[in-house]
Design a protein around this motif. Sequence first.
Motif, PDB file in Angstrom:
ATOM      1  N   ASN A  29       0.935  -0.984   0.245  1.00  0.00           N
ATOM      2  CA  ASN A  29      -0.185   0.325   0.246  1.00  0.00           C
ATOM      3  C   ASN A  29       0.732   0.957   0.282  1.00  0.00           C
ATOM      4  O   ASN A  29       0.624   1.888  -0.912  1.00  0.00           O
ATOM      5  N   MET A  30       1.995   1.568   0.518  1.00  0.00           N
ATOM      6  CA  MET A  30       2.821   2.200   0.342  1.00  0.00           C
ATOM      7  C   MET A  30       3.447   2.494  -1.202  1.00  0.00           C
ATOM      8  O   MET A  30       3.846   3.843  -1.387  1.00  0.00           O
ATOM      9  N   LEU A  31       4.035   1.152  -1.640  1.00  0.00           N
ATOM     10  CA  LEU A  31       4.794   1.232  -2.237  1.00  0.00           C
ATOM     11  C   LEU A  31       3.520   2.691  -3.433  1.00  0.00           C
ATOM     12  O   LEU A  31       4.014   3.242  -4.457  1.00  0.00           O
ATOM     13  N   GLN A  32       2.236   1.297  -3.654  1.00  0.00           N
ATOM     14  CA  GLN A  32       1.284   2.171  -4.749  1.00  0.00           C
ATOM     15  C   GLN A  32       1.022   3.296  -4.347  1.00  0.00           C
ATOM     16  O   GLN A  32       0.749   3.879  -5.099  1.00  0.00           O
ATOM     17  N   MET A  33       1.260   3.634  -3.518  1.00  0.00           N
ATOM     18  CA  MET A  33       0.708   5.705  -2.780  1.00  0.00           C
ATOM     19  C   MET A  33       1.860   6.101  -2.916  1.00  0.00           C
ATOM     20  O   MET A  33       1.602   7.754  -3.785  1.00  0.00           O
ATOM     21  N   SER A  34       3.013   5.408  -2.800  1.00  0.00           N
ATOM     22  CA  SER A  34       4.475   7.103  -3.762  1.00  0.00           C
ATOM     23  C   SER A  34       4.373   6.711  -5.310  1.00  0.00           C
ATOM     24  O   SER A  34       4.485   7.962  -5.696  1.00  0.00           O
ATOM     25  N   ILE A  35       3.439   5.815  -5.382  1.00  0.00           N
ATOM     26  CA  ILE A  35       4.721   5.740  -7.822  1.00  0.00           C
ATOM     27  C   ILE A  35       2.588   6.657  -7.622  1.00  0.00           C
ATOM     28  O   ILE A  35       2.968   7.965  -8.343  1.00  0.00           O
ATOM     29  N   LYS A  36       1.386   6.814  -7.474  1.00  0.00           N
ATOM     30  CA  LYS A  36       0.616   7.262  -7.621  1.00  0.00           C
ATOM     31  C   LYS A  36       0.947   8.602  -6.901  1.00  0.00           C
ATOM     32  O   LYS A  36       0.658  10.156  -6.929  1.00  0.00           O
ATOM     33  N   THR A  37       1.950   9.032  -5.755  1.00  0.00           N
ATOM     34  CA  THR A  37       2.031  10.419  -5.153  1.00  0.00           C
ATOM     35  C   THR A  37       3.597  11.223  -6.605  1.00  0.00           C
ATOM     36  O   THR A  37       2.782  12.392  -6.566  1.00  0.00           O
ATOM     37  N   MET A  38       3.961   9.937  -6.842  1.00  0.00           N
ATOM     38  CA  MET A  38       5.136  10.635  -7.908  1.00  0.00           C
ATOM     39  C   MET A  38       4.467  10.823  -9.595  1.00  0.00           C
ATOM     40  O   MET A  38       4.754  11.920 -10.130  1.00  0.00           O
ATOM     41  N   GLU A  39       2.940  10.189  -9.618  1.00  0.00           N
ATOM     42  CA  GLU A  39       2.763  10.535 -10.859  1.00  0.00           C
ATOM     43  C   GLU A  39       1.918  12.161 -11.139  1.00  0.00           C
ATOM     44  O   GLU A  39       1.488  12.281 -11.963  1.00  0.00           O
ATOM     45  N   MET A  40       1.533  11.627  -9.949  1.00  0.00           N
ATOM     46  CA  MET A  40       0.346  13.420 -10.333  1.00  0.00           C
ATOM     47  C   MET A  40       1.990  14.460  -9.722  1.00  0.00           C
ATOM     48  O   MET A  40       1.519  15.256 -10.692  1.00  0.00           O
ATOM     49  N   GLN A  41       2.325  14.382  -9.055  1.00  0.00           N
ATOM     50  CA  GLN A  41       3.800  15.067  -9.430  1.00  0.00           C
ATOM     51  C   GLN A  41       4.462  15.322 -10.428  1.00  0.00           C
ATOM     52  O   GLN A  41       4.238  16.891 -10.856  1.00  0.00           O
ATOM     53  N   LYS A  42       4.178  14.124 -11.344  1.00  0.00           N
ATOM     54  CA  LYS A  42       5.186  14.615 -12.914  1.00  0.00           C
ATOM     55  C   LYS A  42       3.644  15.610 -13.420  1.00  0.00           C
ATOM     56  O   LYS A  42       4.242  16.097 -14.653  1.00  0.00           O
ATOM     57  N   ALA A  43       2.636  14.907 -13.125  1.00  0.00           N
ATOM     58  CA  ALA A  43       1.528  15.560 -14.100  1.00  0.00           C
ATOM     59  C   ALA A  43       1.430  17.511 -13.965  1.00  0.00           C
ATOM     60  O   ALA A  43       1.418  17.889 -15.149  1.00  0.00           O
ATOM     61  N   ALA A  44       1.992  16.932 -12.599  1.00  0.00           N
ATOM     62  CA  ALA A  44       1.446  19.439 -11.962  1.00  0.00           C
ATOM     63  C   ALA A  44       2.965  19.308 -12.316  1.00  0.00           C
ATOM     64  O   ALA A  44       2.691  20.828 -13.501  1.00  0.00           O
ATOM     65  N   LEU A  45       4.535  18.491 -12.341  1.00  0.00           N
ATOM     66  CA  LEU A  45       5.136  19.411 -12.606  1.00  0.00           C
ATOM     67  C   LEU A  45       5.323  19.911 -14.537  1.00  0.00           C
ATOM     68  O   LEU A  45       5.428  20.880 -15.560  1.00  0.00           O
ATOM     69  N   GLN A  46       4.626  18.447 -15.282  1.00  0.00           N
ATOM     70  CA  GLN A  46       4.216  18.916 -17.169  1.00  0.00           C
ATOM     71  C   GLN A  46       3.038  19.749 -17.567  1.00  0.00           C
ATOM     72  O   GLN A  46       3.851  20.797 -17.834  1.00  0.00           O
ATOM     73  N   THR A  47       2.199  20.571 -16.296  1.00  0.00           N
ATOM     74  CA  THR A  47       1.486  21.284 -16.393  1.00  0.00           C
ATOM     75  C   THR A  47       1.953  22.386 -16.637  1.00  0.00           C
ATOM     76  O   THR A  47       1.968  23.536 -17.158  1.00  0.00           O
ATOM     77  N   LEU A  48       3.043  22.579 -14.991  1.00  0.00           N
ATOM     78  CA  LEU A  48       3.324  24.132 -15.142  1.00  0.00           C
ATOM     79  C   LEU A  48       4.626  24.209 -16.639  1.00  0.00           C
ATOM     80  O   LEU A  48       4.511  25.143 -16.950  1.00  0.00           O
ATOM     81  N   GLN A  49       5.498  23.150 -16.880  1.00  0.00           N
ATOM     82  CA  GLN A  49       6.465  23.117 -17.858  1.00  0.00           C
ATOM     83  C   GLN A  49       5.315  23.876 -19.314  1.00  0.00           C
ATOM     84  O   GLN A  49       6.080  24.858 -20.764  1.00  0.00           O
ATOM     85  N   GLN A  50       4.635  23.160 -19.498  1.00  0.00           N
ATOM     86  CA  GLN A  50       3.721  23.610 -21.100  1.00  0.00           C
ATOM     87  C   GLN A  50       3.056  25.481 -20.508  1.00  0.00           C
ATOM     88  O   GLN A  50       2.882  25.831 -21.604  1.00  0.00           O
ATOM     89  N   ALA A  51       2.765  25.534 -19.016  1.00  0.00           N
ATOM     90  CA  ALA A  51       2.212  27.026 -18.899  1.00  0.00           C
ATOM     91  C   ALA A  51       3.245  28.202 -19.418  1.00  0.00           C
ATOM     92  O   ALA A  51       2.646  29.567 -19.184  1.00  0.00           O
ATOM     93  N   ALA A  52       4.458  27.396 -18.481  1.00  0.00           N
ATOM     94  CA  ALA A  52       5.666  28.510 -18.984  1.00  0.00           C
ATOM     95  C   ALA A  52       6.178  28.668 -20.335  1.00  0.00           C
ATOM     96  O   ALA A  52       6.766  29.780 -20.201  1.00  0.00           O
ATOM     97  N   ALA A  53       5.952  27.373 -21.470  1.00  0.00           N
ATOM     98  CA  ALA A  53       6.352  27.623 -22.211  1.00  0.00           C
ATOM     99  C   ALA A  53       5.961  28.314 -23.274  1.00  0.00           C
ATOM    100  O   ALA A  53       5.241  29.382 -23.348  1.00  0.00           O
ATOM    101  N   PRO A  54       6.774  29.498 -24.090  1.00  0.00           N
ATOM    102  CA  PRO A  54       6.688  30.881 -24.593  1.00  0.00           C
ATOM    103  C   PRO A  54       5.185  29.985 -26.218  1.00  0.00           C
ATOM    104  O   PRO A  54       5.400  29.471 -26.148  1.00  0.00           O
TER     105      PRO A  54
END
Length: 88
Positions: free
Chosen positions: A57-82
């Motif tokens: 369960n802890m491993l699954q939660m870590s994976i989901k947290t990292m997937e959410m962080q990845k999605a948030a980072l990709q969104t921020l990078q796309q928003a910051a791109a000219p």
Amino acid sequence: MAEDLNDPFKLFRDMWKPLEMTGAASSGVPPMFSVEDLEKKINELKVIEGWLTVNVNMLQMSIKTMEMQKAALQTLQQAAAPADPNKR
């Protein structure tokens, strides 16, 4: 004693010691257990199952947290791109 504390697999080795084939049992005859021995072994296995479930369960939660962080980072990078001036 200190070696036992540093060995994470000691519990597993100790758990399987009664099942080791030695002496007459090495002829293929399974060792005989009492009801108390079987109850003790079942309880030990249930404790290990609980420990493994918590870890999965802890491993699954870590994976989901990292997937959410990845999605948030990709969104921020796309928003910051000219913006592409050719697109309208």
